[in-house]
Design a protein around this motif. Structure first.
Motif, PDB file in Angstrom:
ATOM      1  N   GLN A 125      43.688  42.344  43.249  1.00  0.00           N
ATOM      2  CA  GLN A 125      44.177  42.354  44.626  1.00  0.00           C
ATOM      3  C   GLN A 125      43.716  43.570  45.430  1.00  0.00           C
ATOM      4  O   GLN A 125      44.103  43.748  46.567  1.00  0.00           O
ATOM      5  CB  GLN A 125      45.705  42.209  44.678  1.00  0.00           C
ATOM      6  CG  GLN A 125      46.493  43.434  44.272  1.00  0.00           C
ATOM      7  CD  GLN A 125      47.987  43.226  44.535  1.00  0.00           C
ATOM      8  OE1 GLN A 125      48.542  42.166  44.264  1.00  0.00           O
ATOM      9  NE2 GLN A 125      48.643  44.241  45.068  1.00  0.00           N
ATOM     10  N   ASP A 133      46.143  33.930  45.983  1.00  0.00           N
ATOM     11  CA  ASP A 133      46.516  33.596  44.598  1.00  0.00           C
ATOM     12  C   ASP A 133      45.916  34.569  43.578  1.00  0.00           C
ATOM     13  O   ASP A 133      45.919  34.310  42.387  1.00  0.00           O
ATOM     14  CB  ASP A 133      46.148  32.143  44.268  1.00  0.00           C
ATOM     15  CG  ASP A 133      44.659  31.863  44.435  1.00  0.00           C
ATOM     16  OD1 ASP A 133      43.922  32.747  44.922  1.00  0.00           O
ATOM     17  OD2 ASP A 133      44.234  30.748  44.079  1.00  0.00           O
ATOM     18  N   ARG A 135      46.966  37.766  43.817  1.00  0.00           N
ATOM     19  CA  ARG A 135      47.871  38.915  43.902  1.00  0.00           C
ATOM     20  C   ARG A 135      48.848  38.972  42.733  1.00  0.00           C
ATOM     21  O   ARG A 135      49.205  37.973  42.144  1.00  0.00           O
ATOM     22  CB  ARG A 135      48.640  38.855  45.232  1.00  0.00           C
ATOM     23  CG  ARG A 135      47.716  39.085  46.417  1.00  0.00           C
ATOM     24  CD  ARG A 135      48.476  39.234  47.701  1.00  0.00           C
ATOM     25  NE  ARG A 135      49.171  38.014  48.056  1.00  0.00           N
ATOM     26  CZ  ARG A 135      49.248  37.532  49.303  1.00  0.00           C
ATOM     27  NH1 ARG A 135      48.681  38.176  50.297  1.00  0.00           N
ATOM     28  NH2 ARG A 135      49.909  36.428  49.540  1.00  0.00           N
ATOM     29  N   LYS A 136      49.298  40.197  42.469  1.00  0.00           N
ATOM     30  CA  LYS A 136      50.200  40.461  41.344  1.00  0.00           C
ATOM     31  C   LYS A 136      51.481  39.629  41.431  1.00  0.00           C
ATOM     32  O   LYS A 136      51.924  39.074  40.425  1.00  0.00           O
ATOM     33  CB  LYS A 136      50.535  41.963  41.352  1.00  0.00           C
ATOM     34  CG  LYS A 136      51.508  42.426  40.299  1.00  0.00           C
ATOM     35  CD  LYS A 136      50.802  42.661  38.973  1.00  0.00           C
ATOM     36  CE  LYS A 136      51.654  43.410  37.983  1.00  0.00           C
ATOM     37  NZ  LYS A 136      52.732  42.621  37.401  1.00  0.00           N
ATOM     38  N   ASP A 137      52.071  39.530  42.612  1.00  0.00           N
ATOM     39  CA  ASP A 137      53.341  38.794  42.709  1.00  0.00           C
ATOM     40  C   ASP A 137      53.139  37.323  42.356  1.00  0.00           C
ATOM     41  O   ASP A 137      53.980  36.706  41.708  1.00  0.00           O
ATOM     42  CB  ASP A 137      54.025  38.972  44.075  1.00  0.00           C
ATOM     43  CG  ASP A 137      53.141  38.632  45.255  1.00  0.00           C
ATOM     44  OD1 ASP A 137      51.956  38.296  45.043  1.00  0.00           O
ATOM     45  OD2 ASP A 137      53.628  38.702  46.397  1.00  0.00           O
ATOM     46  N   PHE A 138      52.005  36.769  42.732  1.00  0.00           N
ATOM     47  CA  PHE A 138      51.729  35.370  42.383  1.00  0.00           C
ATOM     48  C   PHE A 138      51.595  35.208  40.863  1.00  0.00           C
ATOM     49  O   PHE A 138      52.184  34.298  40.266  1.00  0.00           O
ATOM     50  CB  PHE A 138      50.456  34.864  43.078  1.00  0.00           C
ATOM     51  CG  PHE A 138      50.030  33.523  42.568  1.00  0.00           C
ATOM     52  CD1 PHE A 138      50.742  32.384  42.926  1.00  0.00           C
ATOM     53  CD2 PHE A 138      48.967  33.399  41.693  1.00  0.00           C
ATOM     54  CE1 PHE A 138      50.391  31.144  42.409  1.00  0.00           C
ATOM     55  CE2 PHE A 138      48.614  32.161  41.176  1.00  0.00           C
ATOM     56  CZ  PHE A 138      49.323  31.037  41.539  1.00  0.00           C
ATOM     57  N   ASP A 140      52.770  37.132  38.488  1.00  0.00           N
ATOM     58  CA  ASP A 140      54.071  37.347  37.832  1.00  0.00           C
ATOM     59  C   ASP A 140      54.929  36.086  37.907  1.00  0.00           C
ATOM     60  O   ASP A 140      55.571  35.699  36.935  1.00  0.00           O
ATOM     61  CB  ASP A 140      54.820  38.502  38.514  1.00  0.00           C
ATOM     62  CG  ASP A 140      54.224  39.852  38.151  1.00  0.00           C
ATOM     63  OD1 ASP A 140      53.411  39.907  37.211  1.00  0.00           O
ATOM     64  OD2 ASP A 140      54.565  40.845  38.821  1.00  0.00           O
ATOM     65  N   LEU A 141      54.934  35.460  39.066  1.00  0.00           N
ATOM     66  CA  LEU A 141      55.767  34.270  39.244  1.00  0.00           C
ATOM     67  C   LEU A 141      55.260  33.092  38.421  1.00  0.00           C
ATOM     68  O   LEU A 141      56.053  32.359  37.825  1.00  0.00           O
ATOM     69  CB  LEU A 141      55.846  33.894  40.733  1.00  0.00           C
ATOM     70  CG  LEU A 141      56.710  34.834  41.579  1.00  0.00           C
ATOM     71  CD1 LEU A 141      56.511  34.563  43.062  1.00  0.00           C
ATOM     72  CD2 LEU A 141      58.183  34.691  41.221  1.00  0.00           C
TER      73      LEU A 141
END
Ligand SMILES: [Zn+2]
Length: 224
Positions: A125, A133, A135-138, A140-141
């Motif tokens: 990212q 898609d 990125r870290k938050d994506f 992780d989820l």
């Protein structure tokens, strides 16, 4: 005491990032397999390079044809659109909707099958190409959702998440694969392997080439 061997699956496109991840995995885990997705790319150069690298390193590679994605989504990577344009959502025209989600979902299913504890993807990212898609938050989820949905406990590793392209070259040097990355990994959206530069092969004009070139120049300027 007998320790269980740790197996890892690498989502391997044959590009610079996933090639660096493959060598990282080979250094880090006892057993490594590669999974490569054919999604109807305009050219097969990247996949050809991925096959070459897996053969060279004797890594078992599974190539999965998901070209059906093409019939569902619009992207300049899989059609004749201009990869330099921005789409109506403000995303690069090369963005393929839900591609990474599908890659991770399928690779996670394969990791369950072969009992791999780790799934590695080279998404990033930092100076990323504008793909949400990656990125870290994506990640992780989707890790949580995939594990809950399959009663698994697979870790999705993203060793490049916060690295710049220059740092990814540096990592390749640390893992002693800089020559392999430059010579064999393929990034160019236009599939150009006729022009050889210091940073590898490519048209030197598309966004992927520009990013790779810029990263390499920064890496070289720091290492001298
Ligand atoms: Zn290019």
């Amino acid at each position: 005491m007998k320790t269980e061997k740790t197996k890892a699956v690498v989502i391997f496109s044959g590009g610079q990032d996933s090639t660096t991840c493959l060598y990282y995995a080979l250094e880090t885990y006892d057993e490594v397999e590669a999974i490569t997705f054919a999604y109807g790319q305009k050219h097969s150069v990247e996949i050809d390079q991925s096959i070459k690298i897996c053969e060279m390193e004797q890594v078992k590679q599974t190539i999965v044809d998901i070209s059906f994605l093409n019939t569902l989504v619009e992207s300049a990577l899989t059609s004749n659109g201009d990869v330099n344009e921005i789409n109506e959502k403000g995303l690069p025209a090369s963005f393929v909707p839900n591609r990474n989600q599908l890659f991770i979902t399928l690779a996670h299913a394969y990791a369950q099958k072969i009992n791999a504890k780790v799934l590695i993807t080279g998404v990033c990212q930092t100076d990323y190409s504008g793909y949400p898609d990656c990125r870290k938050d994506f990640v992780d989820l989707i890790q949580v959702a995939s594990n809950i949905g399959s009663a698994s406990n697979i870790v999705i590793e993203t060793p490049l998440m916060y690295l710049t392209k220059a740092q990814t070259f540096e990592m390749a040097q640390d893992y002693d694969c800089i020559d392999e990355v430059i010579e064999h990994s393929h990034t160019c959206y236009n599939g150009d392997r006729t022009q050889r530069h210091d940073w590898g092969y490519g048209c030197a004009k598309c966004p992927a080439c520009e990013l790779r070139q810029k990263g390499y120049e920064e890496f070289i300027s720091k290492s001298v």
